[in-house]
Design an enzyme around this catalytic site. Structure first.
Site, PDB file in Angstrom:
ATOM      1  N   SER A 233       0.831  -1.187   0.000  1.00 19.34           N
ATOM      2  CA  SER A 233       0.000   0.000   0.000  1.00 19.34           C
ATOM      3  C   SER A 233       0.884   1.262   0.000  1.00 19.34           C
ATOM      4  CB  SER A 233      -0.943  -0.071   1.210  1.00 19.34           C
ATOM      5  OG  SER A 233      -1.965   0.859   1.131  1.00 19.34           O
ATOM      6  N   ASP A 456      -8.489  -3.931  -6.954  1.00 19.37           N
ATOM      7  CA  ASP A 456      -8.144  -3.221  -5.716  1.00 19.37           C
ATOM      8  C   ASP A 456      -8.659  -1.784  -5.800  1.00 19.37           C
ATOM      9  OD1 ASP A 456      -6.967  -2.198  -3.428  1.00 19.37           O
ATOM     10  OD2 ASP A 456      -4.911  -2.539  -4.079  1.00 19.37           O
ATOM     11  N   HIS A 485      -6.872  -5.873  -0.916  1.00 16.39           N
ATOM     12  CA  HIS A 485      -5.805  -4.879  -0.810  1.00 16.39           C
ATOM     13  C   HIS A 485      -4.674  -5.463   0.034  1.00 16.39           C
ATOM     14  CE1 HIS A 485      -3.896  -1.004  -0.724  1.00 16.39           C
ATOM     15  NE2 HIS A 485      -3.957  -0.939   0.596  1.00 16.39           N
TER      16      HIS A 485
END
Length: 539
Positions: A233, A456, A485
């Site tokens: 991320s 995502d 994710h």
């Protein structure tokens, strides 16, 4: 929107007209305060890394507040608050580690992990060494986590009273009134003032570039000649900055669920793109619930499920569940279904129970948890400081109002909630930087691995494509038609095989490869899993 990967088709912007920043606002500065990137901060990073290499890290029993037991050990590393002044104020970052479990001949060094944020810690990551998906990697690597600057015990940042931050119940209108907007503008201004007041002159030093520099100092402190790093991320963004600034120091890097590093998208336009993508993921959840209408009785079509959701919202607006769960808390709980489909059975069951007259599952999942206020406020403060400091943001409310009003017409689920989270950046009182143009020439960087789920929402797939374009020689592994994710070390054996082959042997496909999606969740899988392990539900 904070992008944190859980441990263990996205639409483009198309013809939607969104504001593009063509010039920095007043007060914007270059990444090094006007100096060349090769000058003051680069020199300061080298000085700090040399100092850290000499000092090392003394690992021992973890402090009680970390909640980490043996074999995890903890230590600290000092980094400069300001890399242009490496002999000035130092801040202390906390570090955790589990030693490689295999024989010394198999050891490949330390694997450092960051789960994203900004504002997330990986101090608990070494516990992954015991999980089946990580055991082979943990035989070869010391598994290392840490709390980035500002996070938890690492020079913690705060912008407001934690009790005020988690105050509930709250509203969350998808099409807010003028009066509600004015209220949120006032809150954003107050929050920005609070950050400036509480942090003072230090506020400007909470940036992605400094997170990348801290990573270089951590590498040196661990005694590693080159860095092996996995960022998920937001961790992919400052990992990409590290690869740009220190390509010769990279051994292996994994970018899991990549932020789009295009400087024109950091961070205002990335957040708009994210809000659009969340709409598709919200639709995925509703379609799954409809497929299991026999279990949940929320509707046999996605539209009927949406109407059930609106009934819950309206009821909570009139009478908050348990006095604490209003529409705002409901929305925060449901946002998790866009990040990870393993939440789908849990959230659907709570909605179903509420409409049948039992609010307790929803209260358990959505009400603010006592004892977490300080951590939640701290994480949000770091998120805000890093994103506001990193790049120019529109300073005219009308720009925000125009862009988000347009976007909410086609993507109402998350648009305004995301806007309110970022609005303090319009009134920020620290200097804003110009984002670095991430990228490396072919051959300058060892092969790196990018992992991405095609649907995502938190980090839309286009970001992975852009990162691969910029990091020459990188390899992209795609989990097709899936939206979780953070997919590395998760529940897709194909993805995990590529990850393991890369980290253990340095092997990758030539350029790209795909994996079939992991199975959809069983509607009773979480209940069965909790019963088998005799554990309470995790929210």
């Amino acid at each position: 929107m904070r992008t944190v990967a859980k441990f263990g088709a996205v639409a483009g912007l198309g013809s939607l007209v969104l504001t593009t920043l063509t010039a920095p606002p007043a007060g914007a500065v270059h990444p090094t305060g006007g100096a060349s990137p090769a000058s003051a901060e680069a020199h300061g990073t080298a000085v700090a890394a040399e100092r850290a290499a000499a000092a090392g890290i003394v690992f021992g029993a973890c402090p009680k507040e970390e909640g980490l037991a043996e074999p995890v050990t903890c230590g600290t590393v000092e980094v400069p608050l300001d890399y242009a002044d490496p002999s000035g104020r130092q801040i202390t970052l906390t570090v955790s580690r589990v030693r490689a479990s295999g024989p010394s001949a198999e050891r490949q060094g330390a694997l450092v992990y960051n789960p994203g944020g900004p504002g997330a810690s990986s101090m608990s990551f070494p516990m992954a060494a015991e999980l089946p998906e990580w055991k082979n990697i943990a035989r070869a690597y010391d598994i290392v986590g840490y709390a980035p600057r500002g996070v938890e015990r690492s020079a913690p940042l705060s912008c407001q009273d934690p009790a005020d931050f988690v105050r509930a119940p709250t509203q969350a209108p998808t099409h807010p009134s003028l009066a509600y907007k004015q209220e949120r503008i006032a809150q954003a201004k107050a929050y920005a003032r609070g950050c400036a007041r509480k942090a003072g002159a230090a506020l400007r030093h909470y940036t992605s570039l400094n997170n990348a520099r801290d990573l270089e100092v951590l590498r040196a402190a661990l005694g590693e000649k080159k860095l092996t790093f996995m960022g998920a991320s937001y961790g992919t963004y400052f990992g990409a900055l590290y690869a740009t600034l220190f390509p010769r120091q990279v051994r292996r890097m994994v970018f899991d669920s990549a932020v789009n590093p295009d400087p024109s998208r950091i961070w205002y336009r990335n957040n708009l793109g994210q809000s659009l993508a969340f709409e598709s993921r919200w639709a995925d959840f509703r379609a799954w619930v409809a497929k299991h209408d026999a279990t949940y009785k929320l509707g046999a079509t996605a539209q009927e499920v949406a109407r059930s959701h609106e009934r819950v919202r309206a009821a909570l607006a009139a009478k908050p569940a348990g006095g604490k769960v209003g529409p705002g808390q409901l929305h925060a709980a449901l946002l998790s279904v866009a990040y990870h489909d393993d939440y789908w059975p849990l959230r659907a069951k709570a909605l179903s129970a509420y409409l049948k007259g039992d609010p307790e599952p929803l209260i358990a999942q959505a009400a603010p948890q006592q004892g977490t206020e300080k951590a939640a406020e701290n994480a949000n403060a770091v998120y805000t400081a890093v994103e506001c400091n990193d790049a120019p943001w529109p300073e005219d409310w009308q720009t925000w109002n125009r862009d988000n009003t347009r976007l909410a017409r086609i993507a109402p689920f998350e648009t305004w909630d995301n806007a309110w989270m970022n609005l303090p950046c319009a009134f920020w009182q620290a200097p804003r930087q110009q984002p670095v143009d991430v990228g490396t020439a072919r051959g300058a960087l060892p092969t790196t691995l990018i992992l991405a789920a095609e649907r995502d929402a938190a980090t839309p797939y286009e970001g992975a494509l852009e990162l691969q374009r910029r990091l020459r020689g990188s390899v992209l592994i795609t989990e097709e038609d899936a939206g979780t994710h953070g997919i590395g070390g998760g529940n897709n054996a194909c993805v995990n095989a590529y990850l393991e082959d890369y980290l253990l042997h340095g092997k990758t496909p030539v350029r790209r490869a795909s994996c079939a999606p992991h199975p959809e969740p069983d509607p009773v899988s979480l209940d069965r899993h909790a019963e088998q392990r005799k554990l309470p539900h995790a929210v």
